[in-house]
Design a protein around this motif. Structure first.
Motif, PDB file in Angstrom:
ATOM      1  N   GLN B 122       0.829  -1.200   0.000  1.00  0.00           N
ATOM      2  CA  GLN B 122       0.000   0.000   0.000  1.00  0.00           C
ATOM      3  C   GLN B 122       0.870   1.258   0.000  1.00  0.00           C
ATOM      4  O   GLN B 122       0.655   2.175  -0.783  1.00  0.00           O
ATOM      5  CB  GLN B 122      -0.863  -0.004   1.263  1.00  0.00           C
ATOM      6  CG  GLN B 122      -2.317   0.255   1.016  1.00  0.00           C
ATOM      7  CD  GLN B 122      -3.113   0.119   2.307  1.00  0.00           C
ATOM      8  OE1 GLN B 122      -2.690   0.607   3.357  1.00  0.00           O
ATOM      9  NE2 GLN B 122      -4.240  -0.548   2.227  1.00  0.00           N
ATOM     10  N   GLN B 123       1.863   1.232   0.908  1.00  0.00           N
ATOM     11  CA  GLN B 123       2.730   2.405   1.010  1.00  0.00           C
ATOM     12  C   GLN B 123       3.507   2.622  -0.274  1.00  0.00           C
ATOM     13  O   GLN B 123       3.698   3.748  -0.722  1.00  0.00           O
ATOM     14  CB  GLN B 123       3.699   2.236   2.178  1.00  0.00           C
ATOM     15  CG  GLN B 123       3.103   2.805   3.454  1.00  0.00           C
ATOM     16  CD  GLN B 123       3.766   2.245   4.681  1.00  0.00           C
ATOM     17  OE1 GLN B 123       4.775   1.547   4.592  1.00  0.00           O
ATOM     18  NE2 GLN B 123       3.203   2.549   5.838  1.00  0.00           N
ATOM     19  N   GLU B 124       3.917   1.505  -0.887  1.00  0.00           N
ATOM     20  CA  GLU B 124       4.650   1.567  -2.141  1.00  0.00           C
ATOM     21  C   GLU B 124       3.845   2.296  -3.203  1.00  0.00           C
ATOM     22  O   GLU B 124       4.306   3.238  -3.824  1.00  0.00           O
ATOM     23  CB  GLU B 124       4.904   0.134  -2.627  1.00  0.00           C
ATOM     24  CG  GLU B 124       6.324  -0.174  -3.022  1.00  0.00           C
ATOM     25  CD  GLU B 124       6.450  -1.654  -3.296  1.00  0.00           C
ATOM     26  OE1 GLU B 124       5.996  -2.070  -4.374  1.00  0.00           O
ATOM     27  OE2 GLU B 124       6.964  -2.386  -2.425  1.00  0.00           O
ATOM     28  N   THR B 125       2.584   1.857  -3.373  1.00  0.00           N
ATOM     29  CA  THR B 125       1.740   2.478  -4.397  1.00  0.00           C
ATOM     30  C   THR B 125       1.453   3.931  -4.046  1.00  0.00           C
ATOM     31  O   THR B 125       1.421   4.788  -4.931  1.00  0.00           O
ATOM     32  CB  THR B 125       0.404   1.724  -4.559  1.00  0.00           C
ATOM     33  OG1 THR B 125      -0.121   1.474  -3.268  1.00  0.00           O
ATOM     34  CG2 THR B 125       0.578   0.449  -5.320  1.00  0.00           C
ATOM     35  N   GLN B 126       1.279   4.205  -2.742  1.00  0.00           N
ATOM     36  CA  GLN B 126       1.005   5.588  -2.344  1.00  0.00           C
ATOM     37  C   GLN B 126       2.169   6.504  -2.686  1.00  0.00           C
ATOM     38  O   GLN B 126       1.988   7.573  -3.250  1.00  0.00           O
ATOM     39  CB  GLN B 126       0.732   5.660  -0.844  1.00  0.00           C
ATOM     40  CG  GLN B 126      -0.749   5.555  -0.534  1.00  0.00           C
ATOM     41  CD  GLN B 126      -0.997   5.305   0.930  1.00  0.00           C
ATOM     42  OE1 GLN B 126      -0.094   5.471   1.744  1.00  0.00           O
ATOM     43  NE2 GLN B 126      -2.208   4.914   1.255  1.00  0.00           N
ATOM     44  N   SER B 127       3.383   6.023  -2.369  1.00  0.00           N
ATOM     45  CA  SER B 127       4.549   6.881  -2.629  1.00  0.00           C
ATOM     46  C   SER B 127       4.762   7.029  -4.129  1.00  0.00           C
ATOM     47  O   SER B 127       5.210   8.060  -4.612  1.00  0.00           O
ATOM     48  CB  SER B 127       5.795   6.301  -1.944  1.00  0.00           C
ATOM     49  OG  SER B 127       6.031   5.007  -2.420  1.00  0.00           O
ATOM     50  N   ARG B 128       4.406   5.951  -4.883  1.00  0.00           N
ATOM     51  CA  ARG B 128       4.557   6.029  -6.330  1.00  0.00           C
ATOM     52  C   ARG B 128       3.582   7.060  -6.897  1.00  0.00           C
ATOM     53  O   ARG B 128       3.905   7.844  -7.771  1.00  0.00           O
ATOM     54  CB  ARG B 128       4.294   4.653  -6.956  1.00  0.00           C
ATOM     55  CG  ARG B 128       5.100   4.430  -8.235  1.00  0.00           C
ATOM     56  CD  ARG B 128       4.766   3.090  -8.849  1.00  0.00           C
ATOM     57  NE  ARG B 128       5.098   1.985  -7.978  1.00  0.00           N
ATOM     58  CZ  ARG B 128       4.353   0.869  -7.901  1.00  0.00           C
ATOM     59  NH1 ARG B 128       3.267   0.750  -8.619  1.00  0.00           N
ATOM     60  NH2 ARG B 128       4.715  -0.108  -7.110  1.00  0.00           N
ATOM     61  N   ASN B 129       2.351   7.053  -6.365  1.00  0.00           N
ATOM     62  CA  ASN B 129       1.355   8.016  -6.828  1.00  0.00           C
ATOM     63  C   ASN B 129       1.753   9.440  -6.466  1.00  0.00           C
ATOM     64  O   ASN B 129       1.493  10.376  -7.221  1.00  0.00           O
ATOM     65  CB  ASN B 129      -0.011   7.712  -6.200  1.00  0.00           C
ATOM     66  CG  ASN B 129      -0.578   6.425  -6.772  1.00  0.00           C
ATOM     67  OD1 ASN B 129      -0.070   5.915  -7.791  1.00  0.00           O
ATOM     68  ND2 ASN B 129      -1.603   5.909  -6.122  1.00  0.00           N
ATOM     69  N   ALA B 130       2.383   9.574  -5.299  1.00  0.00           N
ATOM     70  CA  ALA B 130       2.772  10.906  -4.858  1.00  0.00           C
ATOM     71  C   ALA B 130       3.896  11.449  -5.710  1.00  0.00           C
ATOM     72  O   ALA B 130       3.984  12.653  -5.947  1.00  0.00           O
ATOM     73  CB  ALA B 130       3.194  10.871  -3.396  1.00  0.00           C
ATOM     74  N   ALA B 131       4.762  10.549  -6.195  1.00  0.00           N
ATOM     75  CA  ALA B 131       5.932  10.991  -6.952  1.00  0.00           C
ATOM     76  C   ALA B 131       5.552  11.517  -8.323  1.00  0.00           C
ATOM     77  O   ALA B 131       4.507  11.236  -8.834  1.00  0.00           O
ATOM     78  CB  ALA B 131       6.903   9.823  -7.109  1.00  0.00           C
TER      79      ALA B 131
END
Lengths: 320, 131
Positions: B122-131
């Motif tokens: 979840q955190q991975e996808t969140q940080s990817r979306n934020a980037a």
């Protein structure tokens, strides 16, 4: 004999044997062997035996909860880590880490489902014994340790005019409704709901630590308040009076046991525990647990840097 | 050889029927377990000394391994769960191949029983979306 019956057979035998022992004992003391009161007291005796036998398991669980104090500091850290995270995955992750923590400290507050599961075969077999009485009487059979004479006696036995083997709904369907059965069923259903409600309320308001009150456990406890009356109501109209006597007695035992636990062995960190410590202090007895002082020091250390002062608030709340 | 579109269309309902009956025991068990977790579990709160709890274990085992093997795993776990076992973490044995790359394709119970893996995703996808 089916799979279920094969498993239940020894339980059925044991249940009927215990009842017969009580029945013989009471008859020896001068009670009427054919009286429904004697058989009712035999059922109550059966409950007392089963619940008394379960006390060691129960005490073991309470002691395990005491052992939890040692891991309070680690637990606080864990709670701080997941503070404010209410999504399901985080809750699960926290549960998983908690379980690992218990394992690490070699203690576990949960008694496993055994105490509950172990009562089930007794309940089912009692149900089978009591509901099979009419048929066994007609077939001139005995049930388990009960001879045919005792079965016949039981089948005829009434309490306050209600046959022990009669049940509300089946009677209603059969068209020969006995007013005493209706009244007794309703009274016992209400007694079960009331004792369950009081037990739950006691646990929720007095015997839960503050962490537990915020957790999912509280939600489950609340749900229980609504689900169990339904279970009692549905069961109550379907089960014979004899089963209801068993059920009501066991519920009342649970309530009494809970009162005792709250007074004498409260959950650490719960309101009841604070009262208990106060009472000990007033009597000049040492506070419980040698590790208690150490734990309190650590607990106090953690909130300070964060400026969380929950203690004054708590006192206010209590006064209301 | 890949079947032609017409062949494929003709064969597909049959395959669906076979698949339905093949998975029927598993799906019945899943419904029963979900009902149990929804209705019965809340009545006594957390009592299990394991993570995941017995019913969560059973649900994952049956979902992942099917009715027979999963049921066997679940039965063995229930036997393990008693006051003389100190409990702790006890995950369901993983099947030979695990495909957890796309969390949206993984059954909810599997995610709930392996929260750390899926929280990380979840955190991975969140940080990817934020980037």
């Amino acid at each position: 004999m089916g799979f279920f019956d094969t498993i239940l057979f020894p339980f059925k035998w044991l249940v009927s044997w215990i009842m017969v022992q009580f029945h013989d004992g009471l008859t020896f003391l001068g009670m009427d062997a054919a009286s429904g009161v004697t058989w009712t007291l035999s059922i109550i005796g059966l409950v007392l035996v089963i619940r008394a036998a379960l006390i060691p398991v129960f005490v073991k669980q309470i002691k395990a909860q005491r052992g939890m104090q040692a891991l309070q500091p680690d637990m606080k850290k864990l709670q701080a880590k997941y503070k404010g995270k209410t999504d399901q995955l985080s809750r699960q992750a926290m549960g998983q880490e908690q379980m690992a923590l218990y394992k690490e400290h070699g203690t576990n507050p949960f008694s496993a489902c055994l105490p509950m599961l172990i009562q089930m075969p007794f309940f089912f077999s009692l149900f089978q014994v009591l509901s099979g009485v009419a048929k066994a009487n007609a077939d001139s059979d005995g049930i388990g340790a009960m001879t045919h004479d005792q079965v016949a006696q039981f089948d005829q036995a009434t309490i306050f005019g209600a046959p022990l083997s009669a049940a509300f709904l089946p009677q209603l369907q059969g068209g020969d409704l006995n007013v005493a059965v209706v009244w007794l069923s309703i009274i016992m259903i209400l007694a079960m709901i009331a004792s369950q409600f009081i037990t739950q309320k006691q646990i929720m308001s007095k015997n839960m630590s503050e962490e537990a009150m915020q957790g999912p456990f509280m939600k489950q406890q609340k749900m229980m308040l609504y689900v169990l009356p339904l279970v009692f109501g549905i069961g109550g109209v379907n089960f014979p009076i004899g089963v209801l006597i068993y059920w009501t007695t066991t519920n009342i035992w649970t309530m009494g046991q809970q009162f005792f636990v709250i007074r004498r062995m409260p959950t650490p960190g719960s309101p009841a525990y604070k009262e208990y410590q106060k009472r000990r202090e007033a009597k000049g007895l040492p506070l419980l647990g040698a590790s208690k002082k150490k734990v309190e020091e650590v607990v106090e250390e953690i909130p300070e840097p964060k400026g969380q002062r929950s203690q004054p608030q708590r006192k206010n709340r209590k006064k209301k | 050889m890949t079947p032609s579109p017409t062949e494929y269309r003709a064969r597909r309902p049959m395959a669906a029927v076979v698949r339905f009956f093949w998975h029927l025991p598993r799906n019945i068990l899943i419904i029963v377990l979900k009902l149990y977790r929804r209705v019965v579990s809340p009545t006594y709160g957390q009592v299990c000394r394991f993570f995941p709890s017995c019913s969560a274990y059973a649900l994952e085992a049956v979902t992942v391994h099917g009715a027979v093997k999963g049921g066997w795993f679940a039965a063995r776990r229930i036997v393990r769960c008693h006051p003389w076992n100190s409990g702790g973490l006890d995950p369901v044995p993983s099947p030979a191949t695990v495909d957890w790359d796309d969390p949206s394709m993984v059954p909810m119970i599997v995610q709930l029983n392996h929260p750390h893996v899926f929280l990380a995703k979840q955190q991975e996808t969140q940080s990817r979306n934020a980037a």
